[in-house]
Write an enzyme that holds these catalytic residues in place. Sequence first.
Site, mmCIF file in Angstrom:
data_model
loop_
_atom_site.group_PDB
_atom_site.id
_atom_site.type_symbol
_atom_site.label_atom_id
_atom_site.label_comp_id
_atom_site.label_asym_id
_atom_site.label_seq_id
_atom_site.Cartn_x
_atom_site.Cartn_y
_atom_site.Cartn_z
ATOM 1 N N GLU A 60 0.807 -1.069 -0.009
ATOM 2 C CA GLU A 60 0.007 -0.172 0.001
ATOM 3 C C GLU A 60 0.868 1.307 -0.011
ATOM 4 O OE1 GLU A 60 -0.411 -2.891 1.969
ATOM 5 O OE2 GLU A 60 -2.617 -3.179 1.558
ATOM 6 N N HIS A 129 -10.506 -3.462 11.101
ATOM 7 C CA HIS A 129 -11.609 -3.484 10.176
ATOM 8 C C HIS A 129 -12.790 -2.693 9.836
ATOM 9 C CE1 HIS A 129 -9.044 -6.140 7.864
ATOM 10 N NE2 HIS A 129 -9.957 -6.741 6.976
#
Lengths: 351, 329
Positions: A60, A129
């Site tokens: 990322e 998450h």
Amino acid sequence: MPVIPYSQAIRDGLYEAMKADDSVIVIGQGVPDASQTYGTTSGLIDHFGADRVLEMPISEASMVGIILGASLVSIRPVMVFARMEFAVLAMDQIVNQAAKWHYMFAGGDSVPIVLRMIVGRGWGQGAQHAQSLHNWFAHVPGLKVVMPSTAYDAKGLLISSIEDPNPVIFVEHRWLHYTTSNVPDGLYRIPIGSPNLIRTGKHATVVASSYSTIDAIKASEILLKEGIDIDLIDLRTIAPLNDAMILESVKKTGRLVVCDQGHLTSGFSAEIVARVTEKAFKDLKEAPIRIALPDCPTPTTRALSNYFYPMPEHIVNAVRQQLGLKNQDPFLNVKPKDYLDSPNKEFVGPF
Amino acid sequence: MRTKSDFINIDKSKLFRKLLRVRMVEEELVRRHSEQEMRCPIHFCIGREAIAVALCESLKISDYTVSTHRAHAHYLTKGGSLYAMISEFYGKSTGCAAGRGGSMHLIDRNVGFVGCVPIVGSTIPIGVGLAFGSMLQKNDKVTVIFFGDGSTEEGAFYESLNFALMNNLRVIFMCENDFYAVSTHITKRRRNDEAIIRIVEGFGIGAYRFDGQDCNSLAKKLASIVDDVRSNGKPVFVQCDTYRYTGNCGPESDSRPDDEVSRWKERDPVKLMQEKLLNAKVLSTDQIEQFKAEIAAEIQEAFDKAQAAPFPLRPDLNKFVFKDASNSL
């Protein structure tokens, strides 16, 4: 106008933008694979090929730098983070580089990238998450942050974000993917920085964004049955923040409730309250109320999820409190077996 | 590797002049540093100039370069404007970043110098992105990413190597190994100074280690590499060993072993090349003196103009936060 889900509206927005401009590419973990990012990239690879719909290594931090570099040579990348948390790995490139590139090099270049960040919720998403860190990005000058709450807004705002010459953080709440609304075919735009007055009333101003808007709509329906009507403003964009509609509304109602998907402390709800107190203090009849997540990480168990997320009842209570009416515990009727950690009873996962 | 180096004609005299020019700019910056008029962190490259001079000799203006906080040599040798650079150090509106950047944010898009920033390792993926864009646009531009040995400790470096390799990007990862990251020697950061190149080789990328002090010899080797990257479309990693005479930031030295410093200064790139060219009678003392006079005059003019240039004004503060239709320089 066809009624379609938010997830399909995202997909259609990508399709229209890619069709209109050959330099638009979509990249991210899982973008071309079987799941096609919850259907939000379905079929794009068949239309535009593997040169424009790309898988990426699990990198990322560098990938944001790489699309930044590509954007400096006329590519218009859209990068997808299947969870917003993964963008935290790339904070250097987002905050130090992309946000400041136009400014620190005196306007010669800009970074036209879109970072789609999906916020999880419920069904055991847990502490890593299910965070919405939109507030972090909104704090950094040079980043635009949009948080559409309807399928219609999602498509129009996504097209505007891709066309924007600046870096745009596009926040998608996972539960919104399932919601539906009328969405026109073809290319259309919702301007970045335009809030939406969803409902008008005289008793209070409720400001929301993203999934909080859904809660606020439900709250407004409950309140209406009690004869209380509200101005409901869906921000749609939190950076740059256009506060004119909020100030206008508070001038009329004198009461403010702010609902946010982030945590309470130093959260975005505080920014709205601060703006109104600074700019319209004399219009306020009551102290504003913020509704946001408690200052604790997201628990995984469904038992505690039931008491973690604000519900429409919290907004109802806040508005009633503004009017000097009595409240009841919003969790009073919640039973552990209710399992508020899924968008509907039929939902059996996975996310 | 296919080598064309034997056929590459490098004008040694011009190459030396470029090397001398970077050195003289740096020396003038050192002289003026204490005046407190250039109020930004300045990271000098004295001692390391040969690498940029040698590599940029083979690049086209249309090729891309990105760099770090220690970018003067890279910027100047790619063709960046000296006046715009000096103006930038003085914080003037005539600077290459209109006074927003200082020494650590140099840019000159007209010559393919796409930018440099001081977060160590950050421009490595950005450079790979330029090459990624070039690949998507199907052109054969080469992107050079200059970085120091310290950058190879950042994770972004390894992610970038992998992506460049997997996508056959035309990237030259140019590692200027001066053995120090800030003021920590490589032996305190790595098991040994072979570690970097061995890890890169492990990725499957062509990796080379050269002497960074002998400018002429290096220019030939790098010309061959640039040619190869352009025609084969594959990334390459090059480590050039060199040494900086100053500490991390500012013109002062940090505490380094005296024998280490003097050993490297014996192989000073300017001195080394000058001696060779004089011995081979490629250049005469008079010609070198003439170079020095020309360069000194150019530098003097750049400083004079930069000092006389205006500062940005108050309305400039909020300009360029976002790009919109009304934003233009």
